[in-house]
Design a protein around this motif. Sequence first.
Motif, short mmCIF file in Angstrom:
data_model
loop_
_atom_site.label_atom_id
_atom_site.label_comp_id
_atom_site.label_asym_id
_atom_site.label_seq_id
_atom_site.Cartn_x
_atom_site.Cartn_y
_atom_site.Cartn_z
N GLN A 41 73.61 66.46 63.59
CA GLN A 41 74.13 67.81 63.30
C GLN A 41 74.08 68.15 61.82
N SER A 42 74.50 67.21 60.95
CA SER A 42 74.50 67.49 59.51
C SER A 42 73.09 67.67 58.98
N GLU A 43 72.11 66.92 59.52
CA GLU A 43 70.73 67.06 59.06
C GLU A 43 70.14 68.41 59.47
N LEU A 44 70.43 68.82 60.71
CA LEU A 44 69.90 70.10 61.15
C LEU A 44 70.56 71.26 60.39
N ALA A 45 71.84 71.11 60.08
CA ALA A 45 72.52 72.16 59.33
C ALA A 45 71.91 72.32 57.95
N LYS A 46 71.60 71.20 57.31
CA LYS A 46 70.96 71.28 55.99
C LYS A 46 69.58 71.91 56.10
N ARG A 47 68.85 71.61 57.17
CA ARG A 47 67.51 72.17 57.33
C ARG A 47 67.58 73.68 57.58
N LEU A 48 68.56 74.10 58.36
CA LEU A 48 68.68 75.53 58.68
C LEU A 48 69.39 76.31 57.58
N GLY A 49 69.98 75.59 56.62
CA GLY A 49 70.67 76.27 55.52
C GLY A 49 72.01 76.85 55.92
N VAL A 50 72.73 76.16 56.82
CA VAL A 50 74.04 76.64 57.26
C VAL A 50 75.03 75.48 57.17
N TYR A 51 76.26 75.81 57.42
CA TYR A 51 77.28 74.77 57.46
C TYR A 51 77.16 73.97 58.75
N SER A 52 77.64 72.72 58.69
CA SER A 52 77.61 71.88 59.87
C SER A 52 78.48 72.44 60.98
N SER A 53 79.58 73.09 60.59
CA SER A 53 80.47 73.69 61.59
C SER A 53 79.80 74.84 62.31
N THR A 54 78.87 75.54 61.63
CA THR A 54 78.16 76.65 62.28
C THR A 54 77.25 76.13 63.39
N VAL A 55 76.58 75.02 63.10
CA VAL A 55 75.72 74.42 64.12
C VAL A 55 76.56 73.93 65.29
N PHE A 56 77.73 73.36 64.97
CA PHE A 56 78.62 72.85 66.02
C PHE A 56 79.08 73.97 66.94
N LYS A 57 79.38 75.14 66.39
CA LYS A 57 79.85 76.26 67.20
C LYS A 57 78.74 76.84 68.07
N ARG A 58 77.50 76.80 67.59
CA ARG A 58 76.41 77.46 68.30
C ARG A 58 75.56 76.52 69.15
N ARG A 59 75.81 75.25 69.14
CA ARG A 59 74.90 74.30 69.78
C ARG A 59 74.80 74.49 71.29
#
Length: 252
Positions: free
Chosen positions: A199-217
């Motif tokens: 999750q943290s790697e994908l968030a950095k790649r997408l340029g968003v917070y890790s919590s944003t990826v967690f909410k939208r996964r």
Amino acid sequence: MSEKTIEGYGKGFLVLILPISVAIIFFVNTWRIWIVLVALLIGLRLFQSYRWQQWCTKVNPTFHQLIESNQGRITPIDLAIKGNFSGTKAKRYLDTKAGEFGARIVKVEDGNQVYHFITAKTLSSLLDSSEPEAEEFSAPTLKSSTQILAELEPKKEVSHAESLVNETISEQINAEPEHLHTEDKKPLEKQLLFGSLIQSELAKRLGVYSSTVFKRRNDPQFSEWSRNRDPDGIAWTYSKETKEFFPVDGEA
């Protein structure tokens, strides 16, 4: 102990025992008389109490008339003059009524006592006299209302400014971090050494917070959303089993 000392103690004892013996003999011979005297005293007290109650019953109408005419205030001399009896009886009667009705006793300068009895009529008159007139309080009410409005206006401006600050802070919190967009991205081949991203790697790649990826996964539109943010236009999907993210358009 010498004989004189023993003789002195004996004489002292006789001096005490003789009066006691005489009193006992006198009481034994006259006990019937004492019982009759006690019974007479008790009967006399009961008779006096009965006569007092009967006398109070006759005085009650006069007392009620004075209380009503004087608005609850009465003195012993008023009752004595109205009832044509002594001031001692009047004072005793008023003391009895004061204890019965809880009246307030006030001493005046000349030493006399004034008994204040609260009735419904006197209480109503006290409440009516204590009510303020509307004209007296109309002007201060308007003035105070104006002052209150004037004091509230600065508070509204402060509240508006605080709301602007809160909105700005909220926008900054919800906004995506700019440093993540400007950060140099590693090639996808290096990131996908194990075929997936956490999750943290994908968030950095997408340029968003890790919590944003967690909410939208688990969002059905997650793949389209991640494609729009991925620098290479790759869509990503989430695996609930491995808790990792895999590319949809192909492997690196």
